[in-house]
Design an enzyme around this catalytic site. Structure first.
Site, PDB file in Angstrom:
ATOM      1  N   ASP A  14     -15.129  -3.080  -1.007  1.00 33.21           N
ATOM      2  CA  ASP A  14     -14.722  -2.810   0.369  1.00 33.21           C
ATOM      3  C   ASP A  14     -15.980  -2.534   1.180  1.00 33.21           C
ATOM      4  O   ASP A  14     -16.754  -1.630   0.835  1.00 33.21           O
ATOM      5  CB  ASP A  14     -13.787  -1.604   0.428  1.00 33.21           C
ATOM      6  CG  ASP A  14     -12.555  -1.793  -0.448  1.00 33.21           C
ATOM      7  OD1 ASP A  14     -12.091  -2.933  -0.562  1.00 33.21           O
ATOM      8  OD2 ASP A  14     -12.081  -0.790  -1.028  1.00 33.21           O
ATOM      9  N   ASP A  26       0.859  -1.180   0.000  1.00 35.76           N
ATOM     10  CA  ASP A  26       0.000   0.000   0.000  1.00 35.76           C
ATOM     11  C   ASP A  26       0.896   1.230   0.000  1.00 35.76           C
ATOM     12  O   ASP A  26       1.799   1.353   0.843  1.00 35.76           O
ATOM     13  CB  ASP A  26      -0.910   0.016   1.223  1.00 35.76           C
ATOM     14  CG  ASP A  26      -2.019  -1.024   1.145  1.00 35.76           C
ATOM     15  OD1 ASP A  26      -2.094  -1.749   0.123  1.00 35.76           O
ATOM     16  OD2 ASP A  26      -2.807  -1.118   2.105  1.00 35.76           O
TER      17      ASP A  26
END
Length: 239
Positions: A129, A8
């Site tokens: 998500d 990330d």
């Protein structure tokens, strides 16, 4: 089962967020390329990369870092975060990225997502998500009104083959993944599911594999040393 170690990116650094909170960030490295090389040396064949700045703001913030990782080669890369136009899809695919992940765009412009899935096939995935069962967008800041599992069925019907499903409450918490959720998702025939969020042990990975989960993303548990990537690949990984 395919094992995707995760990188990330925020401000060009390798970071992890706790439950999607940008104010709860831990920096794990200054060199994303070095992190990718470490994963490759441990036997990885796949890599999951997210531009966190792009996910939140829709900007192309970490393109240079992603390009540098892609240039190194050796890993099948999927990239997400701020991919909301076909031009951006093409930019990443032209780098040699194997798959682009649509997130906010998939919720806010479903027709666009369906067109991209039809045009690019397996080079497109959708990142679903969810918080409290409902789809979240814009870097997990906003909740939609649709249940994540129902959204996955719509995506399948529109021609999307791969969904990367993250239970936000588990992400970065090393508290175990939501196995009941993935059992429910496994009932959606014709959809390849990637599990993401909270995976912290090999028994969980074995269970995910047993119920037919196509792939799993490993993040914080690798960075803290709770899981060893080489061991995971030997125990539950496939080509």
């Amino acid at each position: 089962m395919q094992i995707f170690p995760a990188i990330d990116l925020r401000g060009g650094q390798v970071v992890r967020l706790y439950q999607g909170d940008y104010d709860k960030e831990t920096i794990y490295g200054q060199d994303p390329c070095a992190a990718a090389r470490d994963f490759l040396a441990a036997g990885a064949k796949y890599l999951h990369v997210v531009d966190l700045d792009g996910a939140r703001d829709g900007i192309l913030a970490n393109f240079d870092s992603i390009a540098a990782i892609a240039k190194q080669g050796g890993l099948y890369m999927e990239v997400g975060g701020g991919i909301r136009t076909e031009d951006r899809i093409r930019q990443y695919l032209d780098l040699g990225v194997g798959r682009c992940i649509l997130g906010t765009a998939a919720v806010k412009d479903f027709d666009f997502t369906a067109r991209m899935a039809q045009k690019y096939g397996e080079q497109i995935a959708v990142g679903v998500d969810a918080r409290e069962g409902y789809v979240a967008v814009n870097g997990w800041k906003e909740l939609s009104r649709e249940r994540g599992v129902d959204f996955c069925r719509r995506l399948r019907d529109a021609g999307v083959r791969t969904v990367i499903y993250t239970d936000i409450s588990r992400d970065g918490a090393e508290s175990g993944t939501n196995l009941a959720l993935y059992r429910e998702l496994a009932e959606i025939r014709g959809l390849d599911v990637t599990a993401s969020g909270g995976i912290s042990g090999i028994p969980e990975l074995r269970e995910l594999r047993a119920i037919g989960t196509r792939a799993a993303i490993l993040g914080k548990a690798l960075y803290t040393g709770r899981l060893d990537l080489r061991t995971v690949i030997q125990e539950v990984g496939t080509c």
